[in-house]
Write an enzyme that holds these catalytic residues in place. Sequence first.
Site, PDB file in Angstrom:
ATOM      1  N   ARG A  34      -3.348   7.567 -10.214  1.00 12.50           N
ATOM      2  CA  ARG A  34      -3.513   6.268  -9.539  1.00 12.50           C
ATOM      3  C   ARG A  34      -4.777   5.614 -10.103  1.00 12.50           C
ATOM      4  NH1 ARG A  34      -4.033   6.973  -3.282  1.00 12.50           N
ATOM      5  NH2 ARG A  34      -1.767   7.247  -3.336  1.00 12.50           N
ATOM      6  N   ARG A  71     -11.813   4.301  -1.280  1.00 14.01           N
ATOM      7  CA  ARG A  71     -10.654   4.125  -2.175  1.00 14.01           C
ATOM      8  C   ARG A  71     -10.654   2.736  -2.824  1.00 14.01           C
ATOM      9  NH1 ARG A  71      -6.374   7.589  -0.936  1.00 14.01           N
ATOM     10  NH2 ARG A  71      -7.196   9.587  -0.251  1.00 14.01           N
ATOM     11  N   LYS A  97     -10.540  10.038   3.604  1.00 16.21           N
ATOM     12  CA  LYS A  97     -10.492   8.799   2.818  1.00 16.21           C
ATOM     13  C   LYS A  97     -11.118   7.640   3.594  1.00 16.21           C
ATOM     14  CE  LYS A  97      -5.900   9.075   2.920  1.00 16.21           C
ATOM     15  NZ  LYS A  97      -4.468   8.793   2.754  1.00 16.21           N
ATOM     16  N   LYS A 124     -11.207   3.221   3.491  1.00 14.27           N
ATOM     17  CA  LYS A 124     -10.551   2.075   2.860  1.00 14.27           C
ATOM     18  C   LYS A 124     -11.207   0.754   3.267  1.00 14.27           C
ATOM     19  CE  LYS A 124      -6.109   4.352   2.364  1.00 14.27           C
ATOM     20  NZ  LYS A 124      -4.670   4.335   2.676  1.00 14.27           N
ATOM     21  N   CYS A 130       7.462   2.754   1.041  1.00 16.70           N
ATOM     22  CA  CYS A 130       6.564   3.640   0.302  1.00 16.70           C
ATOM     23  C   CYS A 130       7.363   4.425  -0.739  1.00 16.70           C
ATOM     24  CB  CYS A 130       5.879   4.599   1.264  1.00 16.70           C
ATOM     25  SG  CYS A 130       7.025   5.828   1.920  1.00 16.70           S
ATOM     26  N   CYS A 133       6.834  12.349  -3.481  1.00 15.65           N
ATOM     27  CA  CYS A 133       5.839  12.561  -2.428  1.00 15.65           C
ATOM     28  C   CYS A 133       6.101  13.883  -1.702  1.00 15.65           C
ATOM     29  CB  CYS A 133       5.853  11.419  -1.416  1.00 15.65           C
ATOM     30  SG  CYS A 133       4.650  11.714  -0.118  1.00 15.65           S
ATOM     31  N   CYS A 176       7.670   9.109   6.043  1.00 18.60           N
ATOM     32  CA  CYS A 176       7.005   9.992   7.025  1.00 18.60           C
ATOM     33  C   CYS A 176       6.011   9.158   7.812  1.00 18.60           C
ATOM     34  CB  CYS A 176       6.325  11.174   6.314  1.00 18.60           C
ATOM     35  SG  CYS A 176       4.678  10.805   5.696  1.00 18.60           S
ATOM     36  N   CYS A 214       2.240   4.732   4.674  1.00 15.27           N
ATOM     37  CA  CYS A 214       1.770   4.159   3.396  1.00 15.27           C
ATOM     38  C   CYS A 214       2.274   2.748   3.130  1.00 15.27           C
ATOM     39  CB  CYS A 214       2.137   5.078   2.240  1.00 15.27           C
ATOM     40  SG  CYS A 214       1.367   6.702   2.373  1.00 15.27           S
TER      41      CYS A 214
HETATM   42 FE1  SRM Z   1      -0.548   6.767   1.176  1.00 17.87          FE
HETATM   43  C1  SRM Z   1      -0.751  10.130   1.267  1.00 17.87           C
HETATM   44  C2  SRM Z   1       1.407   7.011  -1.447  1.00 17.87           C
HETATM   45  C3  SRM Z   1      -0.980   3.505   0.755  1.00 17.87           C
HETATM   46  C4  SRM Z   1      -1.698   6.493   4.456  1.00 17.87           C
HETATM   47  N1  SRM Z   1       0.111   8.336   0.117  1.00 17.87           N
HETATM   48  C5  SRM Z   1      -0.142   9.666   0.321  1.00 17.87           C
HETATM   49  C6  SRM Z   1       0.384  10.501  -0.863  1.00 17.87           C
HETATM   50  C7  SRM Z   1      -0.727  10.612  -1.866  1.00 17.87           C
HETATM   51  C8  SRM Z   1       0.978  11.869  -0.513  1.00 17.87           C
HETATM   52  C9  SRM Z   1       0.050  13.059  -0.590  1.00 17.87           C
HETATM   53  O1  SRM Z   1      -0.994  13.075   0.088  1.00 17.87           O
HETATM   54  O2  SRM Z   1       0.379  13.988  -1.322  1.00 17.87           O
HETATM   55  C10 SRM Z   1       1.500   9.551  -1.379  1.00 17.87           C
HETATM   56  C11 SRM Z   1       1.884   9.702  -2.846  1.00 17.87           C
HETATM   57  C12 SRM Z   1       3.341   9.380  -3.061  1.00 17.87           C
HETATM   58  C13 SRM Z   1       3.730   9.334  -4.464  1.00 17.87           C
HETATM   59  O3  SRM Z   1       4.550  10.175  -4.886  1.00 17.87           O
HETATM   60  O4  SRM Z   1       3.296   8.443  -5.194  1.00 17.87           O
HETATM   61  C14 SRM Z   1       0.984   8.212  -0.914  1.00 17.87           C
HETATM   62  N2  SRM Z   1       0.002   5.535  -0.171  1.00 17.87           N
HETATM   63  C15 SRM Z   1       0.895   5.786  -1.161  1.00 17.87           C
HETATM   64  C16 SRM Z   1       1.286   4.517  -1.893  1.00 17.87           C
HETATM   65  C17 SRM Z   1       1.548   4.728  -3.376  1.00 17.87           C
HETATM   66  C18 SRM Z   1       2.516   3.889  -1.196  1.00 17.87           C
HETATM   67  C19 SRM Z   1       3.256   2.849  -1.989  1.00 17.87           C
HETATM   68  O5  SRM Z   1       4.467   3.045  -2.133  1.00 17.87           O
HETATM   69  O6  SRM Z   1       2.670   1.878  -2.439  1.00 17.87           O
HETATM   70  C20 SRM Z   1       0.057   3.646  -1.564  1.00 17.87           C
HETATM   71  C21 SRM Z   1      -1.054   3.846  -2.557  1.00 17.87           C
HETATM   72  C22 SRM Z   1      -2.267   3.089  -2.184  1.00 17.87           C
HETATM   73  C23 SRM Z   1      -3.341   3.062  -3.221  1.00 17.87           C
HETATM   74  O7  SRM Z   1      -3.084   2.469  -4.270  1.00 17.87           O
HETATM   75  O8  SRM Z   1      -4.428   3.567  -2.961  1.00 17.87           O
HETATM   76  C24 SRM Z   1      -0.368   4.244  -0.235  1.00 17.87           C
HETATM   77  N3  SRM Z   1      -1.303   5.273   2.368  1.00 17.87           N
HETATM   78  C25 SRM Z   1      -1.275   3.958   2.015  1.00 17.87           C
HETATM   79  C26 SRM Z   1      -1.529   3.135   3.160  1.00 17.87           C
HETATM   80  C27 SRM Z   1      -1.505   1.610   3.194  1.00 17.87           C
HETATM   81  C28 SRM Z   1      -2.858   1.011   2.984  1.00 17.87           C
HETATM   82  O9  SRM Z   1      -3.829   1.690   2.673  1.00 17.87           O
HETATM   83  O10 SRM Z   1      -2.947  -0.205   3.137  1.00 17.87           O
HETATM   84  C29 SRM Z   1      -1.711   3.993   4.235  1.00 17.87           C
HETATM   85  C30 SRM Z   1      -1.914   3.583   5.725  1.00 17.87           C
HETATM   86  C31 SRM Z   1      -3.258   3.083   6.005  1.00 17.87           C
HETATM   87  C32 SRM Z   1      -4.194   4.212   6.299  1.00 17.87           C
HETATM   88  O11 SRM Z   1      -4.769   4.757   5.374  1.00 17.87           O
HETATM   89  O12 SRM Z   1      -4.321   4.574   7.477  1.00 17.87           O
HETATM   90  C33 SRM Z   1      -1.580   5.340   3.717  1.00 17.87           C
HETATM   91  N4  SRM Z   1      -1.209   8.108   2.651  1.00 17.87           N
HETATM   92  C34 SRM Z   1      -1.566   7.778   3.918  1.00 17.87           C
HETATM   93  C35 SRM Z   1      -1.802   8.993   4.660  1.00 17.87           C
HETATM   94  C36 SRM Z   1      -2.245   9.087   6.145  1.00 17.87           C
HETATM   95  C37 SRM Z   1      -3.711   9.047   6.268  1.00 17.87           C
HETATM   96  C38 SRM Z   1      -4.163   9.265   7.688  1.00 17.87           C
HETATM   97  O13 SRM Z   1      -5.203   8.766   8.036  1.00 17.87           O
HETATM   98  O14 SRM Z   1      -3.502   9.960   8.448  1.00 17.87           O
HETATM   99  C39 SRM Z   1      -1.529  10.065   3.774  1.00 17.87           C
HETATM  100  C40 SRM Z   1      -1.621  11.563   4.075  1.00 17.87           C
HETATM  101  C41 SRM Z   1      -2.994  12.099   3.983  1.00 17.87           C
HETATM  102  O15 SRM Z   1      -3.940  11.437   3.581  1.00 17.87           O
HETATM  103  O16 SRM Z   1      -3.139  13.259   4.346  1.00 17.87           O
HETATM  104  C42 SRM Z   1      -1.160   9.471   2.533  1.00 17.87           C
HETATM  105 FE1  SF4 Z   2       4.742   9.932   1.236  1.00 20.32          FE
HETATM  106 FE2  SF4 Z   2       4.719   9.559   3.838  1.00 20.32          FE
HETATM  107 FE3  SF4 Z   2       3.162   8.076   2.282  1.00 20.32          FE
HETATM  108 FE4  SF4 Z   2       5.723   7.677   2.238  1.00 20.32          FE
HETATM  109  S1  SF4 Z   2       4.409   7.379   4.041  1.00 20.32           S
HETATM  110  S2  SF4 Z   2       4.423   7.899   0.444  1.00 20.32           S
HETATM  111  S3  SF4 Z   2       6.544   9.687   2.561  1.00 20.32           S
HETATM  112  S4  SF4 Z   2       2.964  10.238   2.593  1.00 20.32           S
END
Ligand code: SRM
Ligand code: SF4
Length: 559
Positions: A75, A144, A210, A212, A433, A439, A478, A482
Amino acid sequence: MAGKNNLSPVERIKKESRGLRGTLKESLKDELTGAIREDDQALIKFHGMYQQDDRDRREERASKKLEWLYSFMIRLRLPGGFMTPEQWIGLHHIAGEHTTGVIKITTRQTIQVHGILKSHIKPTLKSFNTLHLDSIAACGDVNRNVICSAHPKQSPIHAEIFDYAARISAMALPKTRAYYEIWLDEQPLKAEEKQKEEDPLYQDYYLPRKFKVAIAIPPNNDVDVFANDLGLIAIVENGRLAGFNVAVGGGLGTTHGNSQTYPRLATEIGFCEAGDVLLKLIYTIIGIQRDFGNRSDRKLARLKYTLDNMGVENFKAELGKRLGYSLKPSRAYRFTERKDYYGWQQNHEGKWYYTIFIENGRVLDDEETSLKTALFEVAQTGKANFRFTTNQNLILSDIDPRDKAIIDSILVRYGIIDYTRDAGAVRRNALACVALNTCPLALAEAQRYLPSLITKMERILEKYGLQEDEITVRMTGCPNGCARPYAAEIGFIGTSYGFYNLYLGGDRLGTRLNKLYKENLDEVAILKELDELLAVYSRKRKENETFGDFANHVWVNGK
Ligand code: SRM
Ligand code: SF4
C-alpha cells in the site's frame, strides 16, 4: 501507558524490533517458504505491506500438500492521493511485472497492489523508490495515509489543504531508517549517527493502534471526516483559510459478538488556527493516544475508546495541559454533500478535471472497458496528473484548456466517458472493500459481489421510480468497516459466506451512523427487504427526504 501490565503480543514485537527491523532480512532470505516469520508479519505492516494468501486456492493447495499461496500486498503512502503521469506510467509497469496486474484505488485515497511474491518485494519497492514513491507507515500502529478533499475545483484553498496533508504525513513518519536499509539496501547508520533515528513521537513502542487523519473542505464531506481518529474541517472566512475545526475519536471497526466494540463518529473539540500551531496540535493529540491508549486489548485500542474512557472533557483538559492553552470554540460551517464530481469540471484557475467512475477502485482491462490501457495512454501524453478520491475513483487533473481535447479523445475512444456517464446513481456512489480473495479477515465477498447485487437492486429502484436517487450503499466482507458501511444509508456487513447484516438510517452526509436492521440475510432475503423498504419509501417519503433520513425515523427510531 494504559494496560502496561498485560501487554498485547504486538507490543513486545514492536519494542524488541530494533526500530521495526525485526528479522525481516532473514525472513526474506528463507527460500523454503513464501511466508515470513510470524513476528515479522506484524512488523512488515509498518513498512506498508501485508502478508496474504490467495484464499480461492487454499483447498487446491492443501490437496497438493503445498503451503498456502503466500504473497504480499503493498500500500503506497500518498498523502492527499496524488501522482504525476510519470509515476502512473511507472506504477502501470510495476503492476504488470510484479503483481496481479490490478491497480486498486483504496478508500483512503491511495493505491494497493496485490499478489507480490516474497522475492519480488525488494525489486517492487526499489522501482517505486525510483519514482519517489514509498509505502512507509501506510499500515501499522502509526499515523496512516493522510486524506483530504480530493477535487481541486472544490475551492481555491484546495492546494493549501493538500499541502497540509503532505506536511502532517511527513511530521508523523517514524524516524527509523529500517525501510531504507531492508528494502533499498541503504547502509546502516554508524554509531555516531544513531541520534537521527531518535523518535520522540513514537519512541520504541509506537502507537497502541493505527491512527487516521482526514481533512475536509465544506460543503463536501467526501473524505468522511468523522470516521477518522482526527478529523479537520477547513474553515474558510472571507475567501481565506482561517483554520480548522478539530474532531477526535472517529473510527468504524467492530467485531461481531464483541459488544465492547462499536463504530463512532468523531467529536468536535474546538477550532485551531492554520499554520505550525495545527501541526503541533496534531502531534500532541497523537502523543495523548500514545500515552493513554489501551495496549492490552487491540480491539479496544483506537483513539475512540481512549476518548470514551477518559471522557471528552478530560481529554480536552489533558490536551490543554500539554499545549499550554485551550482550543477556541468550533466555528460555523455546513456540509451539504459527500460525493465525487464526475465528468468534466473546471476550477477557479481554468484548469480542467475529469473524474472517472471506477467501480470499487479496481483499475484493470476487462470485458466492459479497457480502463488500464486508457489511463496508460493518458499518462503517456504527460498532460494530466492523477488524483485519487476516498470513494475509490480517479480524477485526471490539472489539465490545461488547450490539452483537454486530447485527453477527452482518449477517454471517448476507450468508452470511459460513456462508462462514467451511464453508471447509475446508486452504483456511482457505492463502495465495497477488497474482501475475498486476498483479505485474511473477510467473512464474505464485497468488491467481487456488490456490482451484481447493485444490478439487481437497480431493477427494484426502477420499479419505484427511484433510479436517480443517490442512495449510498456500502458493503464490507467483515465488520472492520473498510468501505465505511456504518456511515452509509444502506450498509451490508458480511457475517459468513453469502450472508450479510443489513444496516439502515445513516445520513447522506456522513454525520449520522446507521443501525443494525436485519441479521444474516442471503441475497434472496436482501432483495426482498430492499423491495419492501424502497416501496414504502417511494410512497411515503416527504419531498426531498433522503432514504437514510426516512429509514432513520421510520425503521430505526420508529421500531
Ligand atoms: Fe481496512 C484491515 C483493506 C480502509 C478499518 N483493511 C484491513 C486489511 C489490511 C486486512 C488485514 O488487516 O489483514 C485489509 C486488506 C485487504 C486487502 O486484501 O487489500 C484492509 N482498508 C482496506 C482498504 C484497501 C479497503 C478498500 O477496499 O479500499 C482500505 C485501505 C485504506 C488505505 O489506503 O489506508 C481500508 N479500513 C479502511 C477504513 C476506511 C477509512 O479509513 O476511511 C476503515 C474504517 C475506519 C477505521 O479505521 O475505523 C478500515 N481495516 C479496518 C480495520 C478495523 C480497525 C479497527 O479499529 O477495528 C481493520 C482490522 C484491523 O486493523 O485489525 C482493517
Ligand atoms: Fe477485509 Fe473486512 Fe476490511 Fe473488507 S472490511 S477489507 S473484509 S478487513
